[in-house]
Design a protein around this motif. Sequence first.
Motif, PDB file in Angstrom:
ATOM      1  N   ILE A 124       0.832  -1.201   0.000  1.00  0.00           N
ATOM      2  CA  ILE A 124       0.000   0.000   0.000  1.00  0.00           C
ATOM      3  C   ILE A 124       0.866   1.249   0.000  1.00  0.00           C
ATOM      4  O   ILE A 124       0.592   2.214  -0.723  1.00  0.00           O
ATOM      5  CB  ILE A 124      -0.952   0.005   1.209  1.00  0.00           C
ATOM      6  CG1 ILE A 124      -1.895  -1.199   1.148  1.00  0.00           C
ATOM      7  CG2 ILE A 124      -1.755   1.303   1.263  1.00  0.00           C
ATOM      8  CD1 ILE A 124      -2.726  -1.401   2.401  1.00  0.00           C
ATOM      9  N   GLY A 125       1.911   1.242   0.807  1.00  0.00           N
ATOM     10  CA  GLY A 125       2.814   2.384   0.858  1.00  0.00           C
ATOM     11  C   GLY A 125       3.453   2.659  -0.489  1.00  0.00           C
ATOM     12  O   GLY A 125       3.639   3.821  -0.881  1.00  0.00           O
ATOM     13  N   PHE A 126       3.783   1.586  -1.221  1.00  0.00           N
ATOM     14  CA  PHE A 126       4.378   1.742  -2.549  1.00  0.00           C
ATOM     15  C   PHE A 126       3.381   2.403  -3.503  1.00  0.00           C
ATOM     16  O   PHE A 126       3.735   3.305  -4.273  1.00  0.00           O
ATOM     17  CB  PHE A 126       4.799   0.386  -3.113  1.00  0.00           C
ATOM     18  CG  PHE A 126       5.486   0.472  -4.447  1.00  0.00           C
ATOM     19  CD1 PHE A 126       6.870   0.565  -4.528  1.00  0.00           C
ATOM     20  CD2 PHE A 126       4.750   0.462  -5.629  1.00  0.00           C
ATOM     21  CE1 PHE A 126       7.510   0.654  -5.763  1.00  0.00           C
ATOM     22  CE2 PHE A 126       5.375   0.556  -6.859  1.00  0.00           C
ATOM     23  CZ  PHE A 126       6.757   0.653  -6.931  1.00  0.00           C
ATOM     24  N   GLU A 127       2.122   1.955  -3.468  1.00  0.00           N
ATOM     25  CA  GLU A 127       1.091   2.524  -4.339  1.00  0.00           C
ATOM     26  C   GLU A 127       0.898   4.006  -4.030  1.00  0.00           C
ATOM     27  O   GLU A 127       0.755   4.828  -4.938  1.00  0.00           O
ATOM     28  CB  GLU A 127      -0.233   1.774  -4.150  1.00  0.00           C
ATOM     29  CG  GLU A 127      -0.238   0.341  -4.653  1.00  0.00           C
ATOM     30  CD  GLU A 127      -0.358   0.244  -6.161  1.00  0.00           C
ATOM     31  OE1 GLU A 127      -0.640   1.266  -6.805  1.00  0.00           O
ATOM     32  OE2 GLU A 127      -0.176  -0.867  -6.694  1.00  0.00           O
ATOM     33  N   MET A 128       0.904   4.348  -2.744  1.00  0.00           N
ATOM     34  CA  MET A 128       0.746   5.744  -2.342  1.00  0.00           C
ATOM     35  C   MET A 128       1.924   6.572  -2.844  1.00  0.00           C
ATOM     36  O   MET A 128       1.752   7.663  -3.402  1.00  0.00           O
ATOM     37  CB  MET A 128       0.651   5.816  -0.813  1.00  0.00           C
ATOM     38  CG  MET A 128       0.620   7.223  -0.251  1.00  0.00           C
ATOM     39  SD  MET A 128      -0.867   8.148  -0.751  1.00  0.00           S
ATOM     40  CE  MET A 128      -0.686   9.597   0.288  1.00  0.00           C
ATOM     41  N   ALA A 129       3.125   6.063  -2.646  1.00  0.00           N
ATOM     42  CA  ALA A 129       4.330   6.784  -3.065  1.00  0.00           C
ATOM     43  C   ALA A 129       4.353   6.972  -4.575  1.00  0.00           C
ATOM     44  O   ALA A 129       4.739   8.046  -5.071  1.00  0.00           O
ATOM     45  CB  ALA A 129       5.569   6.022  -2.602  1.00  0.00           C
ATOM     46  N   HIS A 147      14.933  -2.557   3.721  1.00  0.00           N
ATOM     47  CA  HIS A 147      14.980  -1.711   2.535  1.00  0.00           C
ATOM     48  C   HIS A 147      14.010  -2.240   1.482  1.00  0.00           C
ATOM     49  O   HIS A 147      13.844  -3.456   1.317  1.00  0.00           O
ATOM     50  CB  HIS A 147      16.394  -1.700   1.944  1.00  0.00           C
ATOM     51  CG  HIS A 147      17.337  -0.806   2.686  1.00  0.00           C
ATOM     52  ND1 HIS A 147      17.664   0.458   2.252  1.00  0.00           N
ATOM     53  CD2 HIS A 147      17.998  -0.986   3.862  1.00  0.00           C
ATOM     54  CE1 HIS A 147      18.509   1.010   3.107  1.00  0.00           C
ATOM     55  NE2 HIS A 147      18.723   0.151   4.100  1.00  0.00           N
ATOM     56  N   ASN A 148      13.347  -1.334   0.768  1.00  0.00           N
ATOM     57  CA  ASN A 148      12.472  -1.702  -0.346  1.00  0.00           C
ATOM     58  C   ASN A 148      13.214  -1.353  -1.636  1.00  0.00           C
ATOM     59  O   ASN A 148      13.178  -0.216  -2.106  1.00  0.00           O
ATOM     60  CB  ASN A 148      11.147  -0.938  -0.252  1.00  0.00           C
ATOM     61  CG  ASN A 148      10.123  -1.422  -1.257  1.00  0.00           C
ATOM     62  OD1 ASN A 148      10.461  -1.735  -2.399  1.00  0.00           O
ATOM     63  ND2 ASN A 148       8.866  -1.464  -0.847  1.00  0.00           N
ATOM     64  N   GLU A 149      13.887  -2.339  -2.189  1.00  0.00           N
ATOM     65  CA  GLU A 149      14.732  -2.108  -3.362  1.00  0.00           C
ATOM     66  C   GLU A 149      13.920  -1.703  -4.585  1.00  0.00           C
ATOM     67  O   GLU A 149      14.380  -0.912  -5.413  1.00  0.00           O
ATOM     68  CB  GLU A 149      15.554  -3.354  -3.663  1.00  0.00           C
ATOM     69  CG  GLU A 149      16.561  -3.690  -2.556  1.00  0.00           C
ATOM     70  CD  GLU A 149      17.390  -4.914  -2.888  1.00  0.00           C
ATOM     71  OE1 GLU A 149      17.175  -5.517  -3.971  1.00  0.00           O
ATOM     72  OE2 GLU A 149      18.251  -5.275  -2.054  1.00  0.00           O
ATOM     73  N   GLU A 150      12.705  -2.240  -4.694  1.00  0.00           N
ATOM     74  CA  GLU A 150      11.845  -1.881  -5.825  1.00  0.00           C
ATOM     75  C   GLU A 150      11.506  -0.401  -5.797  1.00  0.00           C
ATOM     76  O   GLU A 150      11.574   0.292  -6.819  1.00  0.00           O
ATOM     77  CB  GLU A 150      10.564  -2.707  -5.798  1.00  0.00           C
ATOM     78  CG  GLU A 150       9.625  -2.418  -6.966  1.00  0.00           C
ATOM     79  CD  GLU A 150       8.314  -3.171  -6.868  1.00  0.00           C
ATOM     80  OE1 GLU A 150       7.520  -3.088  -7.831  1.00  0.00           O
ATOM     81  OE2 GLU A 150       8.073  -3.840  -5.843  1.00  0.00           O
ATOM     82  N   ALA A 151      11.151   0.111  -4.617  1.00  0.00           N
ATOM     83  CA  ALA A 151      10.804   1.529  -4.480  1.00  0.00           C
ATOM     84  C   ALA A 151      12.024   2.421  -4.706  1.00  0.00           C
ATOM     85  O   ALA A 151      11.923   3.491  -5.300  1.00  0.00           O
ATOM     86  CB  ALA A 151      10.220   1.797  -3.087  1.00  0.00           C
TER      87      ALA A 151
END
Length: 209
Positions: A124-129, A147-151
Amino acid sequence: MSREEWLQYCKNTDTILNVGGNKFDQEFFEQCPNVKAIALFSVGFDHVDIKEATKRNIPIGNTPDVLSRATSDVAFLLMQSVSRRASFYFQKVKDGNWGILIRFYELGQELYGKTLGVFGLGRIGFEMAEKCKKAFGMNIIYHNRNHNEEAEKELDAKYVSFDELIEQSDVLSIHANFKPEQSNLFNASVFEKNEKECHFCEYSKRWFL
């Protein structure tokens, strides 16, 4: 129904499709030994004792991703509502109170180029960002367990400490499961670390960012 009634029904079932917050704890598994599988009508599974289910070889199914976009849509809506004072204006229209526009104070603030801080950069955080990056060109910083490498690759997101997240964010969006130990995580002393520049409007006699 009460928990006692619910347990009575579950004792005679092989599989359960659960809608709601029923707890599948150790007591449940002890009283319902015939249950062979549980399907959750939810993304989260905090209400399930996974360790106990695994010990009994009971598979647990949930629905990840099904509401990620929808939930981020609401967060994105709330962010804009706050920044542009939408609820304030909506109430003024309902009350028939058009009055005089106090320009600086009542216009709210722009989001273009601001910094979005995400606490809990999961699905959800990724979609928001991603929405904030594409719509307003916002800079993305985040604090996570990992760490979120995709983001970092797709959104140029930057991992920061919790204190840095608070200090540097213009907008803070929280996307983490609630835990008792986090109940006082975002308190007054935390927000005092974020001292954005404010101005005083002589006309309205109010402060604004």
